[in-house]
Design a protein around this motif. Structure first.
Motif, PDB file in Angstrom:
ATOM      1  N   ARG A 107       0.640  -1.045   0.146  1.00 31.65           N
ATOM      2  CA  ARG A 107       0.221   0.201   0.175  1.00 31.65           C
ATOM      3  C   ARG A 107       0.876   1.463  -0.725  1.00 31.65           C
ATOM      4  NH1 ARG A 107      -5.448  -1.053   1.540  1.00 31.65           N
ATOM      5  NH2 ARG A 107      -5.810  -3.158   1.766  1.00 31.65           N
TER       6      ARG A 107
ATOM      7  N   ARG B  43      -9.456   7.363  -0.942  1.00 35.20           N
ATOM      8  CA  ARG B  43      -8.891   6.579  -2.190  1.00 35.20           C
ATOM      9  C   ARG B  43      -9.968   5.601  -2.404  1.00 35.20           C
ATOM     10  NH1 ARG B  43      -7.676   2.236  -0.584  1.00 35.20           N
ATOM     11  NH2 ARG B  43      -5.970   1.917   1.416  1.00 35.20           N
ATOM     12  N   GLU B  44     -10.154   5.034  -3.836  1.00 37.63           N
ATOM     13  CA  GLU B  44     -11.426   3.462  -3.981  1.00 37.63           C
ATOM     14  C   GLU B  44     -10.767   3.036  -3.266  1.00 37.63           C
ATOM     15  OE1 GLU B  44     -14.417   4.090  -5.677  1.00 37.63           O
ATOM     16  OE2 GLU B  44     -13.667   6.377  -5.020  1.00 37.63           O
TER      17      GLU B  44
ATOM     18  N   GLU C 183      -9.636  -1.717  -2.466  1.00 35.98           N
ATOM     19  CA  GLU C 183      -8.506  -1.837  -4.116  1.00 35.98           C
ATOM     20  C   GLU C 183      -8.663  -3.648  -2.682  1.00 35.98           C
ATOM     21  OE1 GLU C 183      -3.485   0.554  -2.130  1.00 35.98           O
ATOM     22  OE2 GLU C 183      -5.130   0.872  -3.921  1.00 35.98           O
TER      23      GLU C 183
END
Length: 220
Positions: free
Chosen positions: A32, A196-197, A199
């Motif tokens: 990440r 953030r989207e 993941e």
């Protein structure tokens, strides 16, 4: 004083899954890069402010605490779960880990240059978040910073029988604007935010807010 029920439920959940959780998430930051970048930025602003050490509140097995330590930040971890604290102490024996609750920290007023709440407010009911954020404000020194991470959204995720254990817990999603408003009411000024989207194993967008206790604020 009777302990709030959500604290007892959360402690039992994480005491039960502590070993599996530590094994699963120990290397989570390696995949990440954006999360690492946010933590690096937080570490830099805390170091530059020079207002005191960082408390990683809800530190779990201590992997994020250790990451901040590697970035040159004086840091210690606090967690509600005694089993998580024991796991962190075994894995990172050179670092400090304490058992405690974000609602009532065993710390003096203005003792910290930074507070990290990395997905650790997500089991706190919305009506108790003002108490948590007031406690963050109390323990931060003037000029100290807070980084809070959480899942963005409205609907909670109910997690049952993780790794086959007979426990369950709600993971509460929040709207970033609402959390920023609550932080402002607690005297913590938000000056950066990111969403953030999903993941990987994420089930929702992830939100991050960086806030600061004004330099002219009182220490309590």
């Amino acid at each position: 004083m009777t302990e709030p029920g959500f604290l007892s439920t959360t402690r039992t959940f994480y005491d039960t899954i502590a070993t599996d959780y530590a094994d699963h998430f120990r290397d989570a930051l390696e995949t990440r890069p954006l999360d690492r970048a946010l933590l690096a930025g937080f570490a830099e602003v805390v170091r530059d402010a020079g207002a005191g050490p960082v408390a990683d509140l809800g530190c779990g097995p201590g992997h994020v605490t250790a990451h901040l330590h590697a970035l040159g930040v004086p840091v210690f971890g606090v967690d509600l779960s005694s089993q998580m604290v024991e796991s962190a102490r075994r894995t990172y024996p050179d670092l400090r880990f304490d058992e405690g609750s974000m609602l009532s920290l065993d710390l003096p007023d203005g003792a910290l240059g930074g507070v990290l709440a990395w997905y650790s407010t997500i089991h706190t009911p919305m009506d108790r978040l003002p108490d948590v954020f007031a406690e963050f404000h109390r323990v931060l020194a003037p000029g100290g910073h807070l980084l809070v991470a959480f899942q963005s959204g409205d609907e909670p995720l109910h997690l049952a029988r993780p790794w086959g254990h007979e426990v369950s817990l709600d993971f509460l999603r929040r709207r970033p604007d609402h959390i920023a408003g609550l932080l402002g009411q607690a005297g913590l000024a938000v000056h950066a935010r990111l969403e953030r989207e999903p993941e990987g194993v994420d089930t929702a967008p992830q939100a991050f807010l960086l806030a600061r206790k004004p330099a002219g604020a009182t220490r309590s």
